[in-house]
Design a protein around this motif. Structure first.
Motif, PDB file in Angstrom:
ATOM      1  N   LEU A  42      -5.359   9.605  -1.054  1.00  0.00           N
ATOM      2  CA  LEU A  42      -3.981   8.778  -0.645  1.00  0.00           C
ATOM      3  C   LEU A  42      -3.251   9.378  -1.129  1.00  0.00           C
ATOM      4  O   LEU A  42      -2.095  10.060  -0.876  1.00  0.00           O
ATOM      5  CB  LEU A  42      -4.213   7.613  -0.214  1.00  0.00           C
ATOM      6  CG  LEU A  42      -4.858   6.735   0.925  1.00  0.00           C
ATOM      7  CD1 LEU A  42      -5.634   5.690   0.275  1.00  0.00           C
ATOM      8  CD2 LEU A  42      -4.462   6.771   1.632  1.00  0.00           C
ATOM      9  N   ARG A  75     -11.395   7.486  -2.769  1.00  0.00           N
ATOM     10  CA  ARG A  75      -9.963   6.945  -1.540  1.00  0.00           C
ATOM     11  C   ARG A  75      -8.565   7.176  -1.862  1.00  0.00           C
ATOM     12  O   ARG A  75      -7.774   7.268  -2.203  1.00  0.00           O
ATOM     13  CB  ARG A  75     -10.454   5.511  -1.308  1.00  0.00           C
ATOM     14  CG  ARG A  75      -9.324   5.286  -0.438  1.00  0.00           C
ATOM     15  CD  ARG A  75     -10.149   3.557   0.115  1.00  0.00           C
ATOM     16  NE  ARG A  75      -9.142   3.039   1.554  1.00  0.00           N
ATOM     17  CZ  ARG A  75      -7.823   2.463   1.465  1.00  0.00           C
ATOM     18  NH1 ARG A  75      -8.143   1.998  -0.401  1.00  0.00           N
ATOM     19  NH2 ARG A  75      -7.196   1.680   1.872  1.00  0.00           N
ATOM     20  N   GLN A 103       1.301   4.620   2.742  1.00  0.00           N
ATOM     21  CA  GLN A 103      -0.065   4.895   2.624  1.00  0.00           C
ATOM     22  C   GLN A 103      -0.753   4.509   4.519  1.00  0.00           C
ATOM     23  O   GLN A 103      -0.588   4.821   4.838  1.00  0.00           O
ATOM     24  CB  GLN A 103      -0.852   4.688   1.808  1.00  0.00           C
ATOM     25  CG  GLN A 103      -0.854   4.608   0.456  1.00  0.00           C
ATOM     26  CD  GLN A 103      -1.402   4.351  -0.239  1.00  0.00           C
ATOM     27  OE1 GLN A 103      -2.794   3.081  -0.082  1.00  0.00           O
ATOM     28  NE2 GLN A 103      -1.691   4.783  -1.731  1.00  0.00           N
ATOM     29  N   ILE A 142      -4.607   6.367   6.194  1.00  0.00           N
ATOM     30  CA  ILE A 142      -4.749   4.901   6.173  1.00  0.00           C
ATOM     31  C   ILE A 142      -5.645   4.978   6.931  1.00  0.00           C
ATOM     32  O   ILE A 142      -6.893   4.858   7.513  1.00  0.00           O
ATOM     33  CB  ILE A 142      -4.543   3.738   5.764  1.00  0.00           C
ATOM     34  CG1 ILE A 142      -4.425   3.509   4.159  1.00  0.00           C
ATOM     35  CG2 ILE A 142      -6.062   2.661   5.534  1.00  0.00           C
ATOM     36  CD1 ILE A 142      -3.584   2.812   3.554  1.00  0.00           C
ATOM     37  N   ARG A 178       1.050  -0.985  -0.121  1.00  0.00           N
ATOM     38  CA  ARG A 178       0.165  -0.285  -0.060  1.00  0.00           C
ATOM     39  C   ARG A 178       0.706   1.261  -0.586  1.00  0.00           C
ATOM     40  O   ARG A 178       1.788   2.031   0.987  1.00  0.00           O
ATOM     41  CB  ARG A 178      -1.191  -0.079   0.991  1.00  0.00           C
ATOM     42  CG  ARG A 178      -2.390  -1.380   1.571  1.00  0.00           C
ATOM     43  CD  ARG A 178      -2.907  -1.078   2.157  1.00  0.00           C
ATOM     44  NE  ARG A 178      -3.705  -1.907   2.209  1.00  0.00           N
ATOM     45  CZ  ARG A 178      -5.072  -2.247   3.172  1.00  0.00           C
ATOM     46  NH1 ARG A 178      -4.831  -1.765   4.231  1.00  0.00           N
ATOM     47  NH2 ARG A 178      -5.790  -3.726   3.011  1.00  0.00           N
TER      48      ARG A 178
END
Length: 294
Positions: free
Chosen positions: A254, A250, A207, A211, A192
């Motif tokens: 992000l 999202r 992230q 998150i 991620r």
């Protein structure tokens, strides 16, 4: 770590340096990948600096050794508030007064262990360091032995599961702050990450911290701790009052958030170039080249 602590206690700071110098020299000469990563980073820094500085890779390694000693001194209570200057926007102190927890995003720039001094400045403040390491339990045990007054707990993160998020939510609601690095991709293999522009080239940055902040709906602060001639300076600023996004937007949001963080990290790297301690291929082109050569 125990051996290094013993050397310092027996020989003091200069004795520690004498012992450390050949260790750093050996590591510098024998660890070619780490040396190359350092040189690549410093080359990118030089291209972004307005004025040229003397930034040798060996100085980079030596600064890492000096910071290693300071990490121990912090946990032993030998770096006090008199050695630290706080530069904040006042919003963090306000959150503490309101007993509102949150997330603090740190980095491998400078000495994050000085956040223990932050806890000493605020007696009611509790910090939980989220780390991707199997040695968190042993580290907590060692730190408890050298300083029973430490208000910082290290917590091992294996995955961003619902159970983990629920536990962290309880801590934040109780007014605690979670501390997590925003500049190192996890060793767990989780991918991620967002591709961001950092020091003039594309690099993957995690992230995870953002998150988690979105899941908890809590304030996010950035903290950088740099060593200057007059002591340590802690820069603490609010990054976002709250992070939120819909499922559709999202990924885009992000990516934007991680890019904003990368921009802040770059700003402070240019303040103290030798204090960003990453000795691995970091930029996308270097990572790809390293994989092809394996």
């Amino acid at each position: 770590m125990k051996l290094l602590l013993l050397i310092y206690r027996l020989l003091g700071r200069w004795g520690f340096r004498v012992v450390l110098f050949p260790v750093i020299a050996y590591y510098y000469l024998r660890n070619q990948p780490a040396r190359q990563a350092s040189q690549q980073y410093l080359s990118r820094v030089q291209s972004c600096l307005q004025a040229q500085k003397s930034l040798s890779s060996f100085k980079h390694f030596l600064m890492f050794g000096e910071t290693l000693l300071d990490k121990f001194l912090v946990w032993m209570g030998q770096i006090t508030l008199n050695d630290v200057q706080f530069q904040t926007d006042g919003l963090f102190e306000q959150a503490i007064e309101n007993k509102q927890g949150g997330i603090i995003i740190v980095s491998h720039l400078g000495n994050t262990e000085v956040c223990n001094a932050l806890a000493r400045q605020q007696p009611d403040l509790k910090l939980t360091l989220l780390v991707y390491t199997r040695h968190a339990e042993k580290f907590n045990s060692l730190m408890q032995k050298v300083n029973q007054q430490a208000q910082v707990e290290m917590y091992q993160v294996t995955e961003m599961s619902p159970a983990f998020a629920m536990l962290m939510s309880e801590r934040v609601e109780a007014g605690e702050f979670l501390v997590i690095a925003g500049d190192r991709t996890p060793v767990t293999g989780e991918q991620r990450v967002s591709e961001v522009d950092f020091l003039g080239a594309s690099a993957p940055m995690p992230q995870g911290g953002f998150i988690l902040a979105g899941l908890l709906g809590c304030p996010v602060f950035l903290m950088f701790c740099l060593k200057h001639p007059d002591g340590y300076h802690i820069y603490l600023e609010q990054f976002a009052e709250k992070l939120s996004w819909s499922r559709r937007e999202r990924q885009l949001k992000l990516d934007n958030v991680v890019q904003q963080y990368a921009k802040c990290l770059q700003h402070y790297c240019l303040k103290a170039p030798l204090q960003w301690f990453n000795f691995y291929p970091f930029w996308s082109a270097e990572i790809d080249s390293n994989r092809k050569s394996e």
